[in-house]
Design an enzyme around this catalytic site. Sequence first.
Site, PDB file in Angstrom:
ATOM      1  N   CYS A  40       0.849  -1.187   0.000  1.00 28.20           N
ATOM      2  CA  CYS A  40       0.000   0.000   0.000  1.00 28.20           C
ATOM      3  C   CYS A  40       0.886   1.239   0.000  1.00 28.20           C
ATOM      4  CB  CYS A  40      -0.912   0.017   1.227  1.00 28.20           C
ATOM      5  SG  CYS A  40      -1.903   1.522   1.365  1.00 28.20           S
ATOM      6  N   CYS A  46      -2.197   6.312   6.317  1.00 26.50           N
ATOM      7  CA  CYS A  46      -3.629   6.067   6.338  1.00 26.50           C
ATOM      8  C   CYS A  46      -3.950   4.992   7.372  1.00 26.50           C
ATOM      9  CB  CYS A  46      -4.105   5.614   4.955  1.00 26.50           C
ATOM     10  SG  CYS A  46      -5.845   5.115   4.926  1.00 26.50           S
ATOM     11  N   CYS A  49      -6.858   0.793   7.013  1.00 25.07           N
ATOM     12  CA  CYS A  49      -6.620  -0.653   6.950  1.00 25.07           C
ATOM     13  C   CYS A  49      -5.596  -1.057   8.012  1.00 25.07           C
ATOM     14  CB  CYS A  49      -6.130  -1.063   5.571  1.00 25.07           C
ATOM     15  SG  CYS A  49      -7.336  -0.832   4.250  1.00 25.07           S
ATOM     16  N   CYS A 127      -5.728   3.620  -3.340  1.00 29.41           N
ATOM     17  CA  CYS A 127      -6.018   2.645  -2.293  1.00 29.41           C
ATOM     18  C   CYS A 127      -6.097   1.231  -2.871  1.00 29.41           C
ATOM     19  CB  CYS A 127      -7.325   3.006  -1.596  1.00 29.41           C
ATOM     20  SG  CYS A 127      -7.799   1.834  -0.308  1.00 29.41           S
ATOM     21  N   GLN A 251     -23.973  -4.057   1.208  1.00 34.75           N
ATOM     22  CA  GLN A 251     -22.678  -4.581   1.606  1.00 34.75           C
ATOM     23  C   GLN A 251     -21.633  -4.255   0.544  1.00 34.75           C
ATOM     24  OE1 GLN A 251     -21.958  -5.581   4.443  1.00 34.75           O
ATOM     25  NE2 GLN A 251     -23.670  -6.664   5.405  1.00 34.75           N
ATOM     26  N   TYR A 280     -35.002  -4.647   9.710  1.00 34.51           N
ATOM     27  CA  TYR A 280     -33.933  -3.806   9.143  1.00 34.51           C
ATOM     28  C   TYR A 280     -33.521  -4.402   7.792  1.00 34.51           C
ATOM     29  CZ  TYR A 280     -33.640  -2.584  14.125  1.00 34.51           C
ATOM     30  OH  TYR A 280     -33.930  -2.240  15.418  1.00 34.51           O
ATOM     31  N   ASN A 349     -30.943  -7.433  11.365  1.00 35.54           N
ATOM     32  CA  ASN A 349     -29.670  -6.900  10.871  1.00 35.54           C
ATOM     33  C   ASN A 349     -29.620  -5.419  11.218  1.00 35.54           C
ATOM     34  OD1 ASN A 349     -27.268  -6.468   9.554  1.00 35.54           O
ATOM     35  ND2 ASN A 349     -28.097  -6.685   7.491  1.00 35.54           N
ATOM     36  N   CYS A 376     -22.529  -6.015  12.413  1.00 32.79           N
ATOM     37  CA  CYS A 376     -21.231  -5.504  11.967  1.00 32.79           C
ATOM     38  C   CYS A 376     -20.367  -5.069  13.138  1.00 32.79           C
ATOM     39  CB  CYS A 376     -21.416  -4.347  10.987  1.00 32.79           C
ATOM     40  SG  CYS A 376     -22.286  -2.926  11.689  1.00 32.79           S
TER      41      CYS A 376
END
Length: 441
Positions: A40, A46, A49, A127, A251, A280, A349, A376
């Site tokens: 990267c 950054c 990640c 990216c 997603q 949801y 969800n 999540c």
Amino acid sequence: MSFQRPFSSNKRWDQKPQEQRSGPTPRKTHGEREEYRPRCPHYPACHGCPFIRFPYLQQLEKKREIVVNALAAYPTVNALSVPLPLASPAQFGYRTRVKLAVQRVEGRVRIGLYVPDTHQVADISACPVHPEPVNHLVQFLKQAIEKLDIVPYDEEHDTGQLRYIDIRYSSWQRQAMLTLVTRHMHFPQVRELTRELERRFPFLSGIIQNIHDKPGNVIWGERFYPLRGRDTLLERIGPFLLCIPVNAFSQANPPVARKLYETVLDWAGLHREEIALDLYCGIGPIALYLASRAKLVVGIDDNVGAINVAKENARRNGYHNTRFFAGDAAEKLRETATNLARIGLIVVNPPRKGLSPEAFAALVAVTAPRLICVSCDPLTLARDLDRLSHAGYTVLRVQPFDMFPQTDQVETVALLEHSHEAVEVARPGNALGTPEDLSAF
């Protein structure tokens, strides 16, 4: 006004990015010891990640540990066996949804993510987790913003024009949709910018403007205006073709989303006789998977636009055993349970904050024989599973998914059964409904 091309003119847009094809590689150091080197150009400036510095198997092990540690805080679920997350087929170039801030620092434009606990943007115009066409689009936008003298938003002084860019990419269509989030409706450079974007990026199927005229760093304003082309994309996930509008949740990793939805369907244990609820539901992907094996699926979401698209997606895919309703989750859940026969399954969800107290109370009042929770955030999932355990449910299994390789984010699915209903759930007829069940809606 002339723009320097940020890419080779003979580049094929359907060609996979180099990072996706080969991935990061070890680097030999003294004594032949292998040292992992993140592939990267923005590492470590950054912070988007944080796991990119680890080999992929180690990333999966760390994400499993995140889920284990979240569950460990609650005696009701701390003994659950947690497998490794199901891996992503692509470790790079997978992210089909990109939201980036725009900022000018010392006269130079940056497009990227905020550095944690600051208001400074780290530039990520190349990216490795973004599809290659998205990176080329971002690189061009940086150049165009400078050449057209478009002033990025200054949060401290509430001045400037361009705040954020949002890009959706369809890996099935190989098309993109760009949204410019601006402070005002009109700015003089918009025509030339959209003209150049159209001319240089034939895969760009739509350009939309979102107006956000309030102070602060919330991304979206309330008003959307199409500037060119369409404000929706089509994406294929498994057997389903889904319309995704500009402002709806979807997603960001379709192949992993497919694995997740297939797991939900498998764990649902439907026999074409049950009534299932998708709480949801968004634009309806889980509801459509359930509809392939349920008698009836009812989807509920508080986003009216998403519900309208869910109905369209059901028609597009030929499923007529679905009903979708917009409204508050708790209120609509109570109303649905009152007007339907026995509900055999509920899939929830919720957003990152998990189930609200009102939604939780409405959920446990239904006492559906089987629940599936999609989350999540392992911390709020663990909290909600503990609360459900105290409400008569037993957590049978959990499965993490690596929706976002290189990051510390992990998606998890959990299966629960109600202790008083586990025997009855498999008996034919217990969850049957009739056409009259829907008359109250």
